[in-house]
Motif scaffolding. Structure first.
Motif, mmCIF file in Angstrom:
data_model
loop_
_atom_site.group_PDB
_atom_site.id
_atom_site.type_symbol
_atom_site.label_atom_id
_atom_site.label_comp_id
_atom_site.label_asym_id
_atom_site.label_seq_id
_atom_site.Cartn_x
_atom_site.Cartn_y
_atom_site.Cartn_z
ATOM 1 N N ASP A 194 84.167 80.403 -32.410
ATOM 2 C CA ASP A 194 85.258 79.593 -31.715
ATOM 3 C C ASP A 194 85.979 78.759 -32.644
ATOM 4 O OD1 ASP A 194 84.703 80.697 -29.330
ATOM 5 O OD2 ASP A 194 83.778 79.151 -28.336
ATOM 6 N N PHE A 195 85.379 78.419 -33.864
ATOM 7 C CA PHE A 195 85.799 77.431 -34.729
ATOM 8 C C PHE A 195 87.034 78.208 -35.504
ATOM 9 C CE2 PHE A 195 82.130 78.649 -36.923
ATOM 10 C CZ PHE A 195 82.648 79.278 -38.282
ATOM 11 N N VAL A 196 86.834 79.744 -35.453
ATOM 12 C CA VAL A 196 88.015 80.327 -36.269
ATOM 13 C C VAL A 196 89.189 80.244 -35.595
ATOM 14 C CG1 VAL A 196 88.176 82.556 -37.202
ATOM 15 C CG2 VAL A 196 86.087 81.742 -37.396
ATOM 16 N N LYS A 197 90.245 79.565 -36.232
ATOM 17 C CA LYS A 197 91.612 79.847 -35.677
ATOM 18 C C LYS A 197 92.255 81.164 -35.727
ATOM 19 C CE LYS A 197 91.199 75.434 -34.973
ATOM 20 N NZ LYS A 197 91.431 74.805 -33.808
ATOM 21 N N LYS A 198 93.032 81.646 -34.559
ATOM 22 C CA LYS A 198 93.432 82.893 -34.502
ATOM 23 C C LYS A 198 94.674 82.827 -33.675
ATOM 24 C CE LYS A 198 89.874 83.835 -32.158
ATOM 25 N NZ LYS A 198 88.671 82.675 -32.340
ATOM 26 N N SER A 199 95.709 83.401 -34.059
ATOM 27 C CA SER A 199 97.047 83.301 -33.605
ATOM 28 C C SER A 199 96.848 84.022 -31.993
ATOM 29 C CB SER A 199 97.954 84.074 -34.198
ATOM 30 O OG SER A 199 97.976 85.518 -33.988
ATOM 31 N N GLU A 200 97.631 83.499 -31.140
ATOM 32 C CA GLU A 200 97.488 83.984 -29.913
ATOM 33 C C GLU A 200 97.894 85.438 -29.619
ATOM 34 O OE1 GLU A 200 98.563 82.484 -25.480
ATOM 35 O OE2 GLU A 200 100.457 83.037 -26.404
ATOM 36 N N ALA A 201 98.964 85.922 -30.625
ATOM 37 C CA ALA A 201 99.343 87.101 -30.503
ATOM 38 C C ALA A 201 98.000 88.167 -31.267
ATOM 39 C CB ALA A 201 100.450 87.456 -31.778
ATOM 40 N N LEU A 202 97.284 87.694 -31.887
ATOM 41 C CA LEU A 202 96.211 88.489 -32.520
ATOM 42 C C LEU A 202 95.094 88.405 -31.564
ATOM 43 C CD1 LEU A 202 95.261 89.917 -35.135
ATOM 44 C CD2 LEU A 202 94.017 87.692 -35.909
#
Length: 647
Positions: free
Chosen positions: A153-161
């Motif tokens: 959960d702490f790994v930032k991911k773009s909404e598109a990805l």
């Protein structure tokens, strides 16, 4: 010894997948009564082992979350995490090899014995943090490829990805929590409606016909030349027909469709809790919904208070500038017209000389300290571009000096009276606008929310994210002026809404003044439901459709005939399930509470829908598509015979 269990994440604990809040922990604990292990090849989930299980032989299934130093792995499933100790003796080398060589996110089944952790190695942030499992057997059920992002959960991911790889995003604890809580809320709603209040769950058709008014509809081709189905925006007509059919109390977890294009935080397909009742009035519907929400409300979110407060549409507009006010904070719109009746300020005097001219203001606490010049310019641009309203700021500096273009034009008496009526103090800011009541209120209503965002970005605790403020908004106008043709009227909500009985006579003389029996349910400034008492008189419905809305009666002939067939008085409401759940869990978007949502532009990034369909496949539907000259689509379709359905 090294406390390996404290090193399962390279980030601080507050950022790790294990850093569950008290609410989420309480939620998953509340699921413990369910038998999650029935019919499965496991004895326990990865989140339920504790000190009472020490010494037991168990079987766990899940995904490898972490591997550390060949000493242990963390196994994850929907319920939590369990530490698996890798045996170090030579006789178990095959087990160590299997666990250490399997990539992260591989699916395994382990068997072993539950043991207590060494003193000092307990992990209070894990529900299973007192125990671990000494492995006796391992089965690698499936290995995992290199993934585009880590399932943490702490790994930032773009909404598109996240949407492109939604099947991976769904493994996160937050998405698991959101969707499981959604399921629990819906089940409680079903219990309340069906088991307690005698509602009947009825599925209505997805393929229907075009209906007048409202949002644009999706069309579906048929094999009859020139004839199309429409996907329903809501089951509105069907629910009314069910009342005519005598079902008396209907509900449905209904799929709805609206071709709304690129609207933020909207979905072309969404879900409503759709409800209709016969022999009911507005107060009865409101009591039903208050009881429904109270019954299904998650325990970990705290109790809610019923009945919900109520304001009229006119009051909401006058006080908050919107018909869905966020009542968690003040900053109300205030009418200060009386102060400036004899003002020397030119633009204020000019506004008051026009019929219906008013002067409105809002007070921003500590605005003189926190609002910067660039903020004020943005606020003025928003008001001008969206509402054609000029806004003048007044900064009440802490030294008592007024910083404003109006300063030299206002008398000391006007200044004193303005501060008194606005309850303004040194350090605050005022925003003043003049014009027609509705436009002036709407402009300040928008600026009220913009200012709240600015203040919160500067550290001011204005809107409590843990507070849930429900509000009924009632007495909406039945009709509005059409934007593209102000000489014509359109339904404020939909053409089947009944007028208030005391206003019914105005339909034939002054329809613009008619109030409706419509009601919206608002939560923290978001509309989560809307409904009305319906027109059950065929003659009244005909008159509204034909004489006021100028609609073709043939399109709704089936409904008009039904109303002539002994239709009972009836009314209902639809709750936006996606919006409600997103507010409950504090999600930033409704896409975070939908398993497989569409993107901002209405695309499925995972499957790349909508997709191309060949001209040959479209022949049975008698469809031809003409692309604009020189477009990429024209070139592609001419080269491979493909045609895109949604252009």
């Amino acid at each position: 010894p090294v406390c390996w269990s404290d090193q399962i994440c390279l980030m601080p604990r507050r950022h790790s997948s294990l850093a569950w809040g008290a609410e989420q922990k309480l939620f998953f604990q509340s699921l413990s009564f369910s038998d999650f292990n029935s019919f499965a090849s496991r004895t326990h989930t990865c989140g339920e082992l504790g000190s009472g299980d020490i010494g037991q032989e168990v079987a766990l299934c899940g995904w490898i979350q972490y591997q550390r130093q060949g000493l242990f792995v963390i196994l994850r499933d929907f319920h939590g995490l369990t530490q698996i100790v890798i045996p170090q003796d030579e006789s178990a080398a095959h087990l160590k090899k299997a666990l250490c060589s399997a990539p992260l996110e591989s699916v395994i089944r382990v068997t072993g014995t539950v043991t207590t952790r060494f003193p000092g190695q307990e992990n209070p942030e894990m529900a299973t943090g007192e125990v671990e499992v000494q492995v006796k057997g391992v089965e690698v059920l499936n290995t995992c490829r290199m993934l585009p992002f880590e399932i943490k959960d702490f790994v930032k991911k773009s909404e598109a990805l996240r949407m492109q790889y939604r099947y991976l995003d769904l493994r996160s604890f937050q998405m698991q929590y959101n969707l499981r809580l959604r399921s629990q809320v819906v089940m409680k709603m079903r219990e309340y409606l069906c088991n307690i209040h005698g509602f009947v769950d009825v599925e209505t058709p997805t393929l229907f016909k075009r209906t007048p008014g409202g949002a644009k509809e999706f069309v579906v081709p048929s094999r009859e030349p020139g004839k199309f189905y429409s996907l329903p925006q809501s089951p509105q007509q069907f629910k009314q027909l069910l009342m005519v059919g005598g079902l008396d109390r209907y509900f449905q977890v209904a799929r709805c469709y609206r071709d709304e294009g690129s609207k933020p935080d909207r979905q072309p397909e969404f879900t409503q809790i759709d409800i209709e009742m016969s022999f009911v009035d507005q107060a009865g519907i409101q009591r039903l919904i208050e009881g429904l929400i109270e019954y299904c409300w998650p325990e970990e979110k705290g109790a809610i208070t019923t009945p919900f407060p109520s304001v009229t549409y006119a009051e909401a507009l006058a006080d908050y500038g919107v018909d869905k006010p966020d009542t968690r904070f003040a900053m109300k719109v205030v009418d200060v017209t009386g102060i400036f009746r004899n003002t020397a300020v030119g633009f204020l005097r000019d506004a008051l000389s026009n019929p219906g001219g008013t002067i409105k203001a809002i007070c921003i606490p500590d605005g003189a300290k926190l609002l910067k010049n660039k903020d004020l310019e943005v606020l003025k641009d928003v008001s001008k571009s969206q509402f054609d309203q000029e806004v003048t700021p007044i900064m009440l500096r802490s030294d008592g000096i007024w910083k404003s273009p109006l300063n030299k034009f206002l008398s000391e008496g006007e200044k004193s009276e303005l501060c008194e009526i606005m309850d303004a103090h040194a350090g605050d800011a005022l925003l003043i606008t003049a014009g027609q009541h509705e436009k002036a209120c709407s402009a300040l209503g928008k600026l009220r929310l913009e200012c709240a965002n600015i203040l919160e970005s500067r550290g001011v605790a204005l809107r409590d994210p843990a507070a849930f403020h429900f509000l009924w908004v009632i007495d909406f106008p039945l009709f509005l002026l059409k934007e593209d043709d102000p000489g014509e009227l359109e339904s404020a909500h939909h053409p089947f809404t009944a007028p208030k009985p005391e206003d019914a006579a105005l339909l034939y003389t002054e329809p613009k003044k008619v109030r409706s029996q419509h009601y919206d349910l608002v939560l923290n400034g978001n509309e989560i439901g809307g409904g009305s008492i319906r027109i059950h008189s065929s003659s009244q419905q005909r008159y509204i459709l034909k004489e006021i809305l100028k609609e073709d009666l043939e399109i709704l002939s089936h409904l008009l005939e039904a109303l002539e067939s002994g239709a009972p008085p009836h009314g209902g409401i639809a709750l936006g399930l996606d919006r409600l759940i997103s507010l409950i869990v504090g999600a930033s978007s409704i896409r975070d509470v939908i398993a497989f949502p569409k993107s901002y532009r209405g695309r499925d990034l995972m499957s790349d829908a909508p997709s191309l369909v060949s001209a040959e496949e479209l022949k049975p539907y008698h469809i031809q598509v003409s692309w604009p000259l020189g477009s990429e689509e024209e070139a592609e379709s001419s080269s491979n015979g493909a045609i895109q359905l949604e252009s």
